[in-house]
Design a protein around this motif. Structure first.
Motif, PDB file in Angstrom:
ATOM      1  N   TRP A  90       0.853  -1.192   0.000  1.00 16.69           N
ATOM      2  CA  TRP A  90       0.000   0.000   0.000  1.00 16.69           C
ATOM      3  C   TRP A  90       0.888   1.241   0.000  1.00 16.69           C
ATOM      4  N   ALA A  91       1.089   1.808  -1.186  1.00 18.55           N
ATOM      5  CA  ALA A  91       1.967   2.984  -1.315  1.00 18.55           C
ATOM      6  C   ALA A  91       1.284   4.240  -0.779  1.00 18.55           C
ATOM      7  N   LEU A  92      -0.048   4.251  -0.806  1.00 25.15           N
ATOM      8  CA  LEU A  92      -0.807   5.370  -0.235  1.00 25.15           C
ATOM      9  C   LEU A  92      -1.948   4.809   0.598  1.00 25.15           C
ATOM     10  N   ARG A  93      -2.205   5.475   1.721  1.00 27.40           N
ATOM     11  CA  ARG A  93      -3.257   4.969   2.613  1.00 27.40           C
ATOM     12  C   ARG A  93      -4.123   6.118   3.101  1.00 27.40           C
ATOM     13  N   ASN A  94      -5.377   6.061   2.751  1.00 26.82           N
ATOM     14  CA  ASN A  94      -6.379   6.986   3.303  1.00 26.82           C
ATOM     15  C   ASN A  94      -5.937   8.457   3.238  1.00 26.82           C
ATOM     16  N   ILE A  95      -5.684   8.904   2.009  1.00 32.17           N
ATOM     17  CA  ILE A  95      -5.223  10.286   1.801  1.00 32.17           C
ATOM     18  C   ILE A  95      -6.419  11.208   1.600  1.00 32.17           C
ATOM     19  N   ASN A  96      -6.433  12.291   2.350  1.00 32.29           N
ATOM     20  CA  ASN A  96      -7.538  13.264   2.266  1.00 32.29           C
ATOM     21  C   ASN A  96      -6.986  14.677   2.334  1.00 32.29           C
ATOM     22  N   PHE A  97      -7.316  15.488   1.376  1.00 30.93           N
ATOM     23  CA  PHE A  97      -6.947  16.907   1.456  1.00 30.93           C
ATOM     24  C   PHE A  97      -7.742  17.720   0.439  1.00 30.93           C
ATOM     25  N   ASP A  98      -7.811  19.005   0.704  1.00 29.87           N
ATOM     26  CA  ASP A  98      -8.429  19.948  -0.239  1.00 29.87           C
ATOM     27  C   ASP A  98      -7.387  20.982  -0.637  1.00 29.87           C
ATOM     28  N   VAL A  99      -7.373  21.337  -1.903  1.00 29.16           N
ATOM     29  CA  VAL A  99      -6.476  22.402  -2.378  1.00 29.16           C
ATOM     30  C   VAL A  99      -7.327  23.381  -3.189  1.00 29.16           C
ATOM     31  N   TYR A 100      -7.052  24.674  -2.976  1.00 30.53           N
ATOM     32  CA  TYR A 100      -7.893  25.711  -3.591  1.00 30.53           C
ATOM     33  C   TYR A 100      -7.142  26.477  -4.674  1.00 30.53           C
ATOM     34  N   ASP A 101      -7.913  27.267  -5.411  1.00 27.81           N
ATOM     35  CA  ASP A 101      -7.341  28.141  -6.454  1.00 27.81           C
ATOM     36  C   ASP A 101      -6.198  28.974  -5.890  1.00 27.81           C
ATOM     37  N   GLY A 102      -5.148  29.118  -6.659  1.00 27.13           N
ATOM     38  CA  GLY A 102      -4.070  30.030  -6.285  1.00 27.13           C
ATOM     39  C   GLY A 102      -3.190  29.531  -5.150  1.00 27.13           C
ATOM     40  N   GLU A 103      -3.301  28.259  -4.827  1.00 25.82           N
ATOM     41  CA  GLU A 103      -2.437  27.724  -3.759  1.00 25.82           C
ATOM     42  C   GLU A 103      -1.276  26.948  -4.356  1.00 25.82           C
ATOM     43  N   ALA A 104      -0.123  27.135  -3.749  1.00 25.43           N
ATOM     44  CA  ALA A 104       1.041  26.324  -4.139  1.00 25.43           C
ATOM     45  C   ALA A 104       1.290  25.370  -2.977  1.00 25.43           C
ATOM     46  N   VAL A 105       1.181  24.086  -3.280  1.00 21.17           N
ATOM     47  CA  VAL A 105       1.278  23.075  -2.226  1.00 21.17           C
ATOM     48  C   VAL A 105       2.560  22.266  -2.400  1.00 21.17           C
ATOM     49  N   GLY A 106       3.362  22.248  -1.374  1.00 19.38           N
ATOM     50  CA  GLY A 106       4.577  21.428  -1.409  1.00 19.38           C
ATOM     51  C   GLY A 106       4.265  20.040  -0.890  1.00 19.38           C
ATOM     52  N   ILE A 107       4.893  19.043  -1.500  1.00 18.61           N
ATOM     53  CA  ILE A 107       4.725  17.676  -0.979  1.00 18.61           C
ATOM     54  C   ILE A 107       6.100  17.196  -0.544  1.00 18.61           C
ATOM     55  N   ASP A 307       9.977  -1.362   9.735  1.00 14.38           N
ATOM     56  CA  ASP A 307       8.721  -1.363  10.505  1.00 14.38           C
ATOM     57  C   ASP A 307       7.612  -0.625   9.757  1.00 14.38           C
ATOM     58  N   ARG A 308       7.984   0.549   9.183  1.00 13.31           N
ATOM     59  CA  ARG A 308       6.979   1.339   8.467  1.00 13.31           C
ATOM     60  C   ARG A 308       6.508   0.582   7.218  1.00 13.31           C
ATOM     61  N   ARG A 309       7.459  -0.051   6.545  1.00 12.68           N
ATOM     62  CA  ARG A 309       7.090  -0.799   5.331  1.00 12.68           C
ATOM     63  C   ARG A 309       6.184  -1.980   5.674  1.00 12.68           C
ATOM     64  N   GLN A 310       6.465  -2.574   6.819  1.00 14.72           N
ATOM     65  CA  GLN A 310       5.620  -3.697   7.245  1.00 14.72           C
ATOM     66  C   GLN A 310       4.178  -3.215   7.415  1.00 14.72           C
ATOM     67  N   GLU A 311       4.039  -1.999   7.952  1.00 15.55           N
ATOM     68  CA  GLU A 311       2.691  -1.440   8.106  1.00 15.55           C
ATOM     69  C   GLU A 311       2.025  -1.276   6.740  1.00 15.55           C
ATOM     70  N   GLN A 312       2.845  -0.911   5.746  1.00 19.82           N
ATOM     71  CA  GLN A 312       2.285  -0.738   4.392  1.00 19.82           C
ATOM     72  C   GLN A 312       1.893  -2.085   3.784  1.00 19.82           C
ATOM     73  N   LEU A 313       2.617  -3.122   4.180  1.00 22.27           N
ATOM     74  CA  LEU A 313       2.279  -4.465   3.684  1.00 22.27           C
ATOM     75  C   LEU A 313       1.056  -5.036   4.414  1.00 22.27           C
ATOM     76  N   ASP A 314       0.930  -4.671   5.675  1.00 17.05           N
ATOM     77  CA  ASP A 314      -0.161  -5.226   6.485  1.00 17.05           C
ATOM     78  C   ASP A 314      -1.496  -4.508   6.271  1.00 17.05           C
ATOM     79  N   TYR A 315      -1.458  -3.389   5.574  1.00 20.28           N
ATOM     80  CA  TYR A 315      -2.667  -2.587   5.401  1.00 20.28           C
ATOM     81  C   TYR A 315      -3.678  -3.350   4.548  1.00 20.28           C
ATOM     82  N   SER A 316      -4.941  -2.959   4.651  1.00 21.29           N
ATOM     83  CA  SER A 316      -5.981  -3.641   3.864  1.00 21.29           C
ATOM     84  C   SER A 316      -7.190  -2.718   3.761  1.00 21.29           C
TER      85      SER A 316
END
Ligand SMILES: Nc1ncnc2c1ncn2[C@@H]1O[C@H](COP(=O)(O)OP(=O)(O)OP(=O)(O)O)[C@@H](O)[C@H]1O
Length: 567
Positions: A90-107, A307-316
């Motif tokens: 699971w490379a991404l898990r439960n991602i939630n966000f809002d981005v509005y006009d004219g915003e520059a968002v760094g990741i 450990d973190r990767r294991q969490e990504q493998l264990d996700y469902s």
């Protein structure tokens, strides 16, 4: 509790939007609704939602990478690992966000935290396993070389991208010079992209993207490879963009770029949003984490990552649903669960297709095995019934046939010339003439009563301007011993076929022996290659040609990286 979690608990996820006006309306209506609900929990969000338009909304986005084809094959045919041991990631898990006009968002996030995966989902080049993404506008994705066709020139890539964006030929031509000028690629715009350095690719990609004027611009590390001057120029362009209400996503490992260029930061941590909020709040937290991580020993770092990767493998999906239930109000939780089920149902349809491909694979495999079996059997029968091919003849002829089949149009032309030359060499018997001091091709031709062209045909590798003493030339056997005189001033003559020089000096074959040069001992001048009937002949010069065409070596060496041009 982070911003993203607060917002997820209080909002109703949107239906997927497109760029149509209808969907824009839909998004705006939902923004109003979100702001209404969000008022209770986040003042800032309410303000943003009422003041600005929502551009991108990620709701319950997860991405599961499926097994590699190799592992799938093993699983289908029950070879190797027990399929129960193989887990999805699971490379991404439960991602939630809002981005509005004219915003520059760094990741931001450590390597492998899912930044590119998320951007690829926003760009729609990857589909999410769960959740929905509402996008209001055209997206342009810039990564190092992403979307560029390596086999095309920079200019053709501009045309291709323009066409893909629905621009007319005239519109593309109008923009062309502006894009080339911004890219600083100069003459290299007409070179194939595969010969570009990563900085050059990035410059081209950025120049194309900003000139397409997208609503959402995604820059994935693209400005980290070029020179700082170009990065500064691009940053200026980005700010102009933002001022016009466009939305920008920037991925960078460079904290100062993130600080200067962005208003908000999403901190991704092993596939989860760890923090989302104003850059001034989130970036210091991320930097504190990075400093902490860097102070760990190598072993501790490895253990932490494992450990973190294991969490990504264990996700469902079940784990995702549980998170929703734990964090949502009853109504919103129910709606979120519906969205998850809906997207999972869609992915099950994709899985059905993949079962179909598994079946096709299995049929192909069986067919291949059957064909192989028949051919092995058939080969045995042939051996029994047919005469064995000659051990000597067959291997010799086979490669020559295949190599002639493989040869390009150009080389087959040469090969034809060679064949005709070979046959003409067979037809015309030759003798060796050793060049004397003062000889020219035309002089020799005149002395033997033949044309210069005939000499050039018999000596295809000969450059008549580089004729040197001691060089051996092939002349027709029919004129051997028939030489009259060679012109004293022949050295100044040209080698035209219709040369009619009459002044000649005597030359004879004995000179060759006297000179002491033989085929074995003579070392030709560097530019001269002794004519060989086996060597492929270049194009035969026409009778009117002053000199035969000499291939000009390419001035531009594609293997040499071009230094970056800075302003
Ligand atoms: N096609 C794929 N199949 C399997 N795993 C993948 C695939 N693509 C990415 N991953 C994994 O997903 C995780 C996230 O990858 P991603 O490239 O999105 O990370 P990133 O944050 O952009 O990393 P980086 O900073 O190194 O560019 C990584 O662990 C990666 O190995």
């Amino acid at each position: 509790m982070t911003d993203h979690r607060r917002s997820r608990r209080t909002r109703k996820p949107l239906a997927k939007s497109t760029t149509s006006a209808k969907n824009t309306e839909k998004v705006d209506l939902n923004v109003a609704k979100v702001s209404e609900i969000a008022e209770v929990e986040t003042d800032q969000l309410v303000k943003q939602a009422t003041d600005k338009n929502l551009k991108v909304r990620a709701s319950l986005i997860s991405k599961k990478f499926e097994l590699s084809q190799n592992e799938k094959f093993k699983e289908v045919f029950g070879i190797g690992k027990d399929s129960r041991e193989i887990k999805d990631f699971w490379a991404l898990r439960n991602i939630n966000f809002d981005v509005y006009d004219g915003e520059a968002v760094g990741i931001v996030g450590l390597n492998g935290s899912g930044k590119s995966t998320l951007l690829n989902i926003i760009d729609k080049s990857l589909s999410a396993t769960t959740g929905e993404l509402a996008i209001n506008g055209e997206v342009s994705y810039i990564a190092i070389g992403a979307g560029l066709k390596a086999g095309l020139t920079g200019r053709d890539n501009i045309r291709l991208k323009g066409t893909m964006m629905g621009m007319t030929k005239q519109e593309i031509n109008e923009k062309m010079e502006e894009i080339i000028s911004f890219s600083e690629l100069g003459p290299f715009i007409d070179r194939q992209v595969k010969d570009y350095s990563s900085g050059m690719r990035s410059k081209l990609a950025f120049s194309i993207a900003v000139n397409q004027d997208p609503d959402i611009l995604i820059i994935d590390e693209a400005l980290s490879v070029g020179d700082s001057t170009f990065a500064a120029k691009s940053a200026k362009k980005m700010f102009e963009f933002r001022e016009r209400g466009k939305t920008i996503f920037v991925v960078s490992h460079n904290a100062s770029q993130i600080q200067k260029w962005t208003d908000k930061v999403i901190w991704l941590h092993y596939g989860e949003v760890k923090e989302y909020g104003p850059t001034k709040d989130v970036l210091p937290k991320y930097q504190t984490f990075v400093n902490w991580f860097n102070r760990l020993s190598k072993e501790q770092q490895e253990q932490y990552k494992l450990d973190r990767r294991q969490e990504q493998l264990d996700y469902s999906v079940e784990a995702l649903k549980q998170e929703v239930v734990d964090n949502s109000s009853e109504i919103l939780g129910q709606e979120s669960l519906e969205i998850i089920d809906e997207t999972i149902a869609k992915s099950k349809n994709r899985a059905k297709l993949s079962w179909l491909s598994k079946c096709i694979m299995a049929i192909c495999f069986v067919f291949m095995m059957f064909t192989l079996g028949v051919s092995v059997k058939g080969g045995g029968l042939n051996n029994a019934s047919s005469p064995k091919p000659s051990k000597i003849g067959a291997p010799k002829s086979a490669p020559s046939t295949s190599s002639s089949q493989k040869s390009t149009a150009n080389s087959s032309q040469k090969s034809t010339a060679s064949t005709s030359k070979k046959s003409s060499s067979k037809a015309i018997e030759t003798f060796d003439y050793v060049v004397q001091d003062g000889d020219t091709v035309s002089g020799i031709a005149a002395a033997y009563g033949i044309s210069s062209d005939e000499i050039l045909k018999l000596n295809p590798k000969l450059d008549p301007t580089l004729i040197t003493v001691g060089m051996t030339l092939k002349l027709p056997k029919s004129v051997e011993g028939k030489a009259s005189t060679v012109a004293d001033d022949a050295a100044s003559d040209t080698t035209t076929a219709d040369d009619t020089t009459t002044d000649t000096v005597t030359t004879d074959d004995t000179t060759q022996t006297d000179s002491g040069y033989t085929d074995d001992t003579y070392v030709p001048a560097p530019s001269y290659q002794a004519p060989s009937t086996d060597a492929p002949a270049p194009e035969v010069p026409t009778a009117s040609a002053e000199t035969p065409a000499v291939e000009t070596p390419s001035v531009e060496d594609p293997t040499v990286e071009t230094p970056e041009v800075s302003q």
